[in-house]
Design a protein around this motif. Sequence first.
Motif, PDB file in Angstrom:
ATOM      1  N   MET A 157      14.062 -70.672  45.226  1.00 12.79           N
ATOM      2  CA  MET A 157      13.313 -70.500  43.988  1.00 12.79           C
ATOM      3  C   MET A 157      13.573 -71.651  43.020  1.00 12.79           C
ATOM      4  SD  MET A 157      13.630 -66.442  43.074  1.00 12.79           S
ATOM      5  CE  MET A 157      12.738 -65.186  43.987  1.00 12.79           C
ATOM      6  N   LEU A 158      14.822 -72.094  42.975  1.00 11.08           N
ATOM      7  CA  LEU A 158      15.183 -73.159  42.032  1.00 11.08           C
ATOM      8  C   LEU A 158      14.605 -74.503  42.443  1.00 11.08           C
ATOM      9  CD1 LEU A 158      18.900 -72.214  41.293  1.00 11.08           C
ATOM     10  CD2 LEU A 158      16.963 -72.001  39.743  1.00 11.08           C
ATOM     11  N   ILE A 159      14.697 -74.849  43.727  1.00 10.46           N
ATOM     12  CA  ILE A 159      14.225 -76.175  44.138  1.00 10.46           C
ATOM     13  C   ILE A 159      12.694 -76.264  44.140  1.00 10.46           C
ATOM     14  CG2 ILE A 159      16.294 -76.633  45.486  1.00 10.46           C
ATOM     15  CD1 ILE A 159      14.716 -76.004  47.999  1.00 10.46           C
ATOM     16  N   SER A 160      12.015 -75.117  44.207  1.00  7.26           N
ATOM     17  CA  SER A 160      10.545 -75.127  44.161  1.00  7.26           C
ATOM     18  C   SER A 160      10.050 -74.462  42.889  1.00  7.26           C
ATOM     19  CB  SER A 160       9.974 -74.420  45.383  1.00  7.26           C
ATOM     20  OG  SER A 160      10.435 -73.087  45.464  1.00  7.26           O
ATOM     21  N   ARG A 161      10.774 -74.656  41.801  1.00  4.57           N
ATOM     22  CA  ARG A 161      10.475 -73.960  40.554  1.00  4.57           C
ATOM     23  C   ARG A 161       9.063 -74.234  40.055  1.00  4.57           C
ATOM     24  NH1 ARG A 161      10.538 -75.616  35.345  1.00  4.57           N
ATOM     25  NH2 ARG A 161      11.312 -77.661  36.004  1.00  4.57           N
ATOM     26  N   LYS A 162       8.683 -75.469  39.930  1.00  6.81           N
ATOM     27  CA  LYS A 162       7.388 -75.819  39.358  1.00  6.81           C
ATOM     28  C   LYS A 162       6.226 -75.307  40.212  1.00  6.81           C
ATOM     29  CE  LYS A 162       8.527 -79.925  36.627  1.00  6.81           C
ATOM     30  NZ  LYS A 162       8.247 -81.367  36.430  1.00  6.81           N
ATOM     31  N   SER A 163       6.272 -75.599  41.500  1.00  2.00           N
ATOM     32  CA  SER A 163       5.171 -75.190  42.376  1.00  2.00           C
ATOM     33  C   SER A 163       5.069 -73.671  42.462  1.00  2.00           C
ATOM     34  CB  SER A 163       5.367 -75.785  43.775  1.00  2.00           C
ATOM     35  OG  SER A 163       6.601 -75.370  44.335  1.00  2.00           O
ATOM     36  N   MET A 164       6.208 -72.976  42.505  1.00  4.64           N
ATOM     37  CA  MET A 164       6.186 -71.518  42.590  1.00  4.64           C
ATOM     38  C   MET A 164       5.593 -70.910  41.324  1.00  4.64           C
ATOM     39  SD  MET A 164       9.397 -68.868  43.000  1.00  4.64           S
ATOM     40  CE  MET A 164       9.957 -69.276  41.334  1.00  4.64           C
ATOM     41  N   GLU A 165       6.036 -71.369  40.150  1.00  2.59           N
ATOM     42  CA  GLU A 165       5.522 -70.813  38.909  1.00  2.59           C
ATOM     43  C   GLU A 165       4.044 -71.130  38.725  1.00  2.59           C
ATOM     44  OE1 GLU A 165       7.893 -72.032  35.640  1.00  2.59           O
ATOM     45  OE2 GLU A 165       9.693 -70.957  36.305  1.00  2.59           O
ATOM     46  N   THR A 166       3.630 -72.325  39.088  1.00  6.16           N
ATOM     47  CA  THR A 166       2.213 -72.683  38.976  1.00  6.16           C
ATOM     48  C   THR A 166       1.355 -71.816  39.881  1.00  6.16           C
ATOM     49  OG1 THR A 166       2.812 -74.969  38.448  1.00  6.16           O
ATOM     50  CG2 THR A 166       0.556 -74.559  39.168  1.00  6.16           C
ATOM     51  N   VAL A 210       2.050 -68.752  41.148  1.00  4.49           N
ATOM     52  CA  VAL A 210       2.024 -67.367  40.664  1.00  4.49           C
ATOM     53  C   VAL A 210       1.166 -67.260  39.412  1.00  4.49           C
ATOM     54  CG1 VAL A 210       3.438 -65.500  39.716  1.00  4.49           C
ATOM     55  CG2 VAL A 210       4.248 -66.789  41.694  1.00  4.49           C
ATOM     56  N   TYR A 211       1.286 -68.220  38.534  1.00  8.99           N
ATOM     57  CA  TYR A 211       0.509 -68.206  37.298  1.00  8.99           C
ATOM     58  C   TYR A 211      -0.983 -68.261  37.580  1.00  8.99           C
ATOM     59  CZ  TYR A 211      -0.587 -69.278  32.406  1.00  8.99           C
ATOM     60  OH  TYR A 211      -1.080 -69.234  31.126  1.00  8.99           O
ATOM     61  N   SER A 212      -1.376 -69.052  38.590  1.00 10.64           N
ATOM     62  CA  SER A 212      -2.797 -69.172  38.929  1.00 10.64           C
ATOM     63  C   SER A 212      -3.367 -67.913  39.569  1.00 10.64           C
ATOM     64  CB  SER A 212      -3.007 -70.355  39.884  1.00 10.64           C
ATOM     65  OG  SER A 212      -2.352 -70.119  41.122  1.00 10.64           O
ATOM     66  N   LEU A 213      -2.513 -67.078  40.154  1.00  8.76           N
ATOM     67  CA  LEU A 213      -2.980 -65.861  40.813  1.00  8.76           C
ATOM     68  C   LEU A 213      -3.141 -64.680  39.861  1.00  8.76           C
ATOM     69  CD1 LEU A 213      -0.922 -65.855  44.153  1.00  8.76           C
ATOM     70  CD2 LEU A 213      -3.342 -66.380  43.860  1.00  8.76           C
ATOM     71  N   LEU A 214      -2.580 -64.769  38.660  1.00  9.98           N
ATOM     72  CA  LEU A 214      -2.671 -63.643  37.730  1.00  9.98           C
ATOM     73  C   LEU A 214      -4.125 -63.411  37.328  1.00  9.98           C
ATOM     74  CD1 LEU A 214       0.385 -64.335  35.385  1.00  9.98           C
ATOM     75  CD2 LEU A 214       0.210 -62.664  37.236  1.00  9.98           C
ATOM     76  N   PRO A 215      -4.609 -62.168  37.436  1.00  9.17           N
ATOM     77  CA  PRO A 215      -6.029 -61.880  37.166  1.00  9.17           C
ATOM     78  C   PRO A 215      -6.320 -61.655  35.690  1.00  9.17           C
ATOM     79  CG  PRO A 215      -4.948 -59.894  37.926  1.00  9.17           C
ATOM     80  CD  PRO A 215      -3.902 -60.979  37.938  1.00  9.17           C
ATOM     81  N   PHE A 216      -5.906 -62.616  34.833  1.00  6.15           N
ATOM     82  CA  PHE A 216      -6.089 -62.482  33.395  1.00  6.15           C
ATOM     83  C   PHE A 216      -6.583 -63.819  32.830  1.00  6.15           C
ATOM     84  CE2 PHE A 216      -2.103 -60.171  34.534  1.00  6.15           C
ATOM     85  CZ  PHE A 216      -2.645 -58.891  34.545  1.00  6.15           C
ATOM     86  N   ASN A 217      -7.045 -63.760  31.588  1.00  2.00           N
ATOM     87  CA  ASN A 217      -7.336 -65.010  30.893  1.00  2.00           C
ATOM     88  C   ASN A 217      -6.033 -65.641  30.426  1.00  2.00           C
ATOM     89  OD1 ASN A 217      -6.548 -63.685  28.474  1.00  2.00           O
ATOM     90  ND2 ASN A 217      -8.646 -62.918  28.171  1.00  2.00           N
ATOM     91  N   GLU A 218      -6.139 -66.806  29.794  1.00  2.00           N
ATOM     92  CA  GLU A 218      -4.937 -67.561  29.455  1.00  2.00           C
ATOM     93  C   GLU A 218      -4.033 -66.817  28.477  1.00  2.00           C
ATOM     94  OE1 GLU A 218      -3.731 -70.421  30.655  1.00  2.00           O
ATOM     95  OE2 GLU A 218      -5.313 -70.300  32.140  1.00  2.00           O
TER      96      GLU A 218
END
Length: 333
Positions: A157-166, A168-176
């Motif tokens: 999780m730590l070494i892939s922090r940026k890609s993982m958060e991006t 997951v963030y893109s999959l959330l079914p909400f507006n910004e």
Amino acid sequence: MKEKYFRYSLIALILLSGWLIMSGLWTFVNGLLGAFTLYVLVRGQMKHLTEKRKMKSVFAAILILLEVVACVFVPLYFLVWVLIERIQEVNVDISELIDTVKHFIALIQEKTGYDVLNIGNIETVTTYMTRALQVIISQAGGLVITTAVMIFLLYFMLISRKSMETYVYSLLPFNEDNKHTVMGEIHNMVRSNAIGIPLLAIIQGLVGVIGYWAAGVPSPVLFGVLTAFSTIIPLVGTGIVWLPLVVYTALTGNWIATIGLLAYCLIILTNIDNVIRFLLQKKLADTHPLITVFGVILGLKLFGFWGVIFGPLLMSMFFLLVNIFKKEYLDSR
């Protein structure tokens, strides 16, 4: 029709494969939840080391893992080891205790006519003790595996922090705006419980030690540690420790210590539990007390130990999603 067929077939395959994966790997869910909790706590350090200090991700992750082991797991295992040692050192006169208990039971039967030692009560107590022993053995046996899985997942999780958060963030079914709200709620709830629960346990244990020592309870430090661990039990809480101690002091005939310990636990120990728990939740995450209480009950049933963190989070997320739905689709119409 063809496009809808492809879309719904893909959703069905995703749900089916996800269910198979979760059912097959549910044994490791505690490790996953633990890794996520630790990640929320240390992601700021990872960001500082990689972006401000320009340290490579691998070295920064290893450094943080060493910090986690030194600050979390080493003290925890040391505490368990000390607890086991103190239990082995407890010296109780069994014969005298048995005679006192027999006298107490006979007194109850004489005054009330109720037979405490009937077959039904003995079977009930035996059943509950067997279940409790099985739970303790299973939890202790899986502790090593859970720790290994936790460290392993936290590293990636730590070494892939940026890609993982991006991702997951893109999959959330909400507006910004709602995405920021949901992510902030998750961060605040996990952080508040991960910090507040151990802090509450330490305070409860110290307050308990003072009361047990003043009442002359044998091994007050041992029972203080047990009191600290009992804070995660919903509704009952520390009463599972201090109530038997009050009964024990009453059986010994020391009524001054009995009354003093009972008053201390009811007025100070119990109220400190309630006040500090709710103040911490209010300070760190502004969580309603009922969400905390019922969330812990739900979480312990679903996730085991880590349910004390993710149970309240699950209930908070439910009400947050309801409010988002109301705001987006009901209020606007």
